[in-house]
Write an enzyme that holds these catalytic residues in place. Structure first.
Site, PDB file in Angstrom:
ATOM      1  N   ASP A 307       0.849  -1.183   0.000  1.00 39.22           N
ATOM      2  CA  ASP A 307       0.000   0.000   0.000  1.00 39.22           C
ATOM      3  C   ASP A 307       0.895   1.247   0.000  1.00 39.22           C
ATOM      4  OD1 ASP A 307      -2.356   1.598   0.378  1.00 39.22           O
ATOM      5  OD2 ASP A 307      -1.818   1.752   2.490  1.00 39.22           O
ATOM      6  N   ASP A 505      -1.246  -1.026   6.195  1.00 42.68           N
ATOM      7  CA  ASP A 505      -1.388  -0.532   7.567  1.00 42.68           C
ATOM      8  C   ASP A 505      -2.822  -0.191   7.938  1.00 42.68           C
ATOM      9  OD1 ASP A 505      -1.523   1.845   5.929  1.00 42.68           O
ATOM     10  OD2 ASP A 505      -1.235   2.986   7.777  1.00 42.68           O
ATOM     11  N   ASP A 509      -6.725  -2.350   4.033  1.00 40.33           N
ATOM     12  CA  ASP A 509      -5.735  -3.321   3.564  1.00 40.33           C
ATOM     13  C   ASP A 509      -5.987  -4.724   4.110  1.00 40.33           C
ATOM     14  OD1 ASP A 509      -4.239  -1.368   2.172  1.00 40.33           O
ATOM     15  OD2 ASP A 509      -3.297  -0.747   4.047  1.00 40.33           O
TER      16      ASP A 509
END
Length: 807
Positions: A307, A505, A509
């Protein structure tokens, strides 16, 4: 005194029985001695049978069966001494495994032991001691020297010196100041301080780490699957060779000798000890691994899916620019916005308040504050009505052309805008940007070196912003504007091509973390959903720990395979010798024990730091210099970001009004040149000595020369600008300031990435992690265990006494 463990009792009884049988033989009572040895062998066989059943209940088969066959065979053919020796070796090996596992689990257990149980809270004008679970948000908590911070919060006033080794791995104390965020689990290494609680104990950072540790311990059973796979091949080979030696020689003792040396202790011990040691090593680095199976899968990873926001970027915005309308000063707009934003919980508000304080401004206490989610915040600062938020919220009729110009600039700089209105009119706009983590480019280079072949970014952000970050870290492919579902599908697709690790995080996700071969969550900020979905959780806010844990995983798997293959190779050679009649059962049992001990010692190497790619060593005084220069970097950044506004003022304001701007620029350039000279004369030679080459700093020295040259040109123009500067001179100065701004941003980013990271990696002689990305663990290499009670001594204070020559 605690009762001895069952395996300790079993090993002691077996050794005593072996010795008693030998004494009886020496005394001439051979029959009685053989009977004692047979009893020892029988007890060992019962224990082995129990371990076989226990393994079957866990879905494993093979690792203890050969030992059971060997013990039964020695009893059947009358090799009582061999049977007793095998029993001692088998139970002793299990005892060694138990102790090695306890040692490897010590770092996880230490985290649990450190959990604070009480807190001292100011209530009703007095200080009362309460259970940590009773601390509420807003309580004022007093933390004395040596005590563990019980909850997350903000430092109320003054400063605090903290030992953060257990949470971040940082070996030296760090200093925090008023309003800095403090996490639970760190230890007060200085005078007592007051903390304003921002969470309850159950929601704190350390509570989340403890929950992850318990989950990791509960889910650690699958890590022996590698040994089971090897045992599935080793077992039939053993049975066939033993049967063949019996049939060809007609001597059943040879078959028993084959079974004796085939006792698969290398398989029983190697993988569990190695992977448990790897988990322990990861825990020291602030990484919680939920089972050895996750560590083994991580070691095989070839693709990295990650990400953007909060993973490779800082996840917290930073003020990068201020635009104001005619007649409004930059500091006036920022101070007004920060005054209101003190009352807002928004992340942008916190960044604005922080930026104002970094610039030495003092936000006032506002009145009549009202916040409308999605629009902004309004209130009164002194006698002026202030509105902060969207353009239409900040002013009823904002200047459209000016707003369009600000938005175009923000889009170009990948920033978000927060508009400020004063007295019903538009006053200015604050530009905020989520910066790249300083350690991100280096971390991704280390991951490439460690064997990651493909790197893919998946983010919900816009394509232009994602592409810029992707270029910074060297992503092979960038997928922008991805929903959580799309990220999950991408994780499945990548994992079908090659073993894939997903790093994220946020809550969005979590699906992708669950779908990837290995999910790694950056859990330092408490993203519970992502931490629960992940196989590995980095519990400190450092992306570099990803490179650490990958290196640990690869090394752990290598050590486990080395131990298993070496043990099996030696056992196979001994089996051939036993089948040919060259190795009797007793000698075979002794040989097998030597192999077992070697396997255990080799597997325990996974606890150590590895030794390859060890970073160069800076002396302590040099590391202190790096820390000081890093602090200067942070102080200079806000002043660097003001250079575009200074350039605009130089062009726009008449000479008579440029005095304050010129004075501020002169002070800044003096500080900048002094800082660069310190870098050049002190820091770079230290780095050159550590690296044993000056090539790494050569290009940085060239940048210093360019910075100094640009600074001198501006300094030469400043006196004339403040007096009677021509338009040409003012435009020339503005060009120089804009060029200096671009050069400094690039140079400072390069220095922070390449050299200022040395402050955390090298301050104790370079004994860092597997790849040199983090700090050492300090003396003893373990997690510190300070007393939790009031006034308990800290590890740091004890260390200082020892260094001073005290007891």
């Amino acid at each position: 005194m605690s009762a001895p463990r069952p395996r300790t009792v079993l090993t002691g009884a077996s050794a005593a029985g072996l010795a008693a049988g030998a004494l009886l033989h020496v005394a001439g009572a051979s029959a009685e001695g053989d009977a004692v040895w047979v009893a020892v062998a029988a007890a060992g066989a019962v224990a082995a049978a129990w371990w076989v059943v226990e393994g079957l209940r866990r879905g494993r088969f093979g690792t203890d069966v050969i030992a059971l066959f060997a013990l039964a065979g020695t009893i059947a053919v009358g090799e009582a001494l061999a049977g007793a020796v095998i029993a001692v070796m088998l139970t002793g090996g299990r005892l060694l495994e138990d102790r090695a596992s306890r040692r490897a689990h010590a770092d996880l257990g230490a985290l649990l032991e450190r959990a604070p149980t009480t807190a001292r809270v100011e209530r009703g004008g007095s200080l009362v001691t309460v259970a940590a679970e009773e601390v509420r948000v807003g309580d004022l908590v007093v933390v004395a020297n040596g005590e563990t911070v019980p909850v997350d919060g903000r430092l109320e006033d003054g400063s605090a010196v903290l030992d953060e080794a257990a949470v971040t791995g940082e070996p030296l104390p760090v200093e925090r100041h008023t309003d800095d965020a403090l996490t639970s689990g760190v230890v007060n290494a200085g005078p007592a301080f007051r903390l304003r609680a921002t969470t309850e104990a159950r929601d704190s950072t350390y509570a989340a780490i403890i929950a992850l540790v318990r989950e990791a311990e509960a889910g650690s059973a699958p890590f022996v699957r590698m040994a089971d796979r090897y045992a599935a091949v080793f077992l039939p080979i053993t049975v066939v060779l033993a049967a063949a030696s019996w049939l060809l020689s007609g001597d059943p003792v040879r078959a028993v000798a084959v079974l004796v040396v085939a006792t698969p202790c290398p398989l029983i011990l190697a993988a569990p000890i190695a992977f448990t040691s790897g988990m322990s090593r990861s825990a020291r680095r602030g990484v919680i691994v939920k089972g050895g199976d996750a560590l083994e899968r991580l070691a095989r990873a070839r693709t990295l899916l990650f990400d953007k926001t909060g993973t490779v970027t800082a996840g917290s915005p930073r003020l990068t620019g201020i635009a104001t309308v005619e007649g409004v000063g930059v500091e006036e707009a920022l101070t007004a916005a920060a005054s209101l934003d003190q009352f807002s919980p928004h992340t942008l508000a916190a960044a604005i308040v922080r930026a104002a304080r970094e610039r030495g401004l003092s936000p006032a206490m506002p009145a009549d504050v009202v916040e409308v989610p999605g629009s902004g915040i309004a209130g009164r600062v002194g006698e002026v009505r202030v509105r902060v938020g969207k353009a239409a919220w900040a002013a009823p009729d904002p200047p459209r052309e000016w707003v369009a110009h600000v938005r175009a600039r923000a889009q170009h700089e990948d920033a978000v805008t927060v508009f400020v209105g004063l007295g019903g009119r538009m006053a200015g706009a604050l530009l905020l940007h989520d910066p790249l983590r300083p350690d991100a480019p280096r971390t991704f280079r280390l991951l490439r070196q460690a064997g990651i072949d493909r790197m893919v970014m998946a983010t919900g952000d816009r394509a232009p912003a994602a592409a810029v970050i992707g270029d910074y870290v060297g992503a092979d492919q960038v997928h922008a504007e991805q929903s959580p579902q799309a990220k999950a599908e991408l994780a499945r697709a990548e994992n079908s091509r090659a073993p894939t690790v997903m790093v994220g995080d946020g809550v969005n996700d979590a699906p992708a973390l669950a779908c990837a071969g290995v999910g790694v969550a950056l859990g330092a900020r408490g993203a519970t959903a992502s931490s629960q979905a992940a196989d590995i959780v980095i519990a400190v806010d450092r992306l570099a720990r990803l490179a650490d844990v990958l290196a640990i995983a690869r090394r752990t798997r290598l050590i486990a395979r080395q131990s298993a293959f070496a043990g099996m190779g030696l056992s196979l050679a001994a089996m051939v010798a036993a089948a040919l009649g060259y190795l009797p059962p007793v000698a075979g049992a002794v040989f097998q024990e030597v192999v077992d001990v070697a396997v255990i010692l080799n597997a325990l190497r996974a606890l150590a730091s590895g030794g390859w790619r060890r970073p160069p060593a800076l002396r302590r005084e040099e590391a202190d210099l790096v820390r000081r220069l890093d602090a200067e970097h942070r102080a200079l950044w806000p002043r660097i970001e003001r250079l575009p506004q200074a350039a605009d003022s130089v062009v726009r304001l008449p000479p008579g009004r440029l005095g304050p701007v010129a004075e501020e620029l002169a002070d800044f350039l003096d500080d900048l040149v002094r800082h660069e000279r310190t870098d050049e004369r002190k820091l770079y030679p230290a780095v050159d000595r550590a690296l044993r080459t000056s090539e790494a700093t050569a290009t940085m020295s060239r940048a210093h020369a360019e910075i100094n040259a640009a600074a001198r040109r501006v300094q030469e123009l400043l006196p004339r600008l403040a007096d009677t500067g021509t338009d040409e001179e003012r435009h020339r100065a503005a060009e120089l300031l804009l060029g200096l701004h671009a050069l400094l941003r690039l140079h400072f980013a390069q220095e922070e990435e390449n050299y200022h990271a040395l402050a955390t990696a090298l301050e104790s002689g370079g004994d860092a992690g597997e790849d040199g990305t983090g700090p050492p663990e300090g003396p003893g290499g373990g997690v510190p265990r300070p007393r939790r009670g009031p006034g308990g001594p800290s590890r740091l204070r004890h260390r200082r006494r020892m260094e001073a020559g005290g007891g």
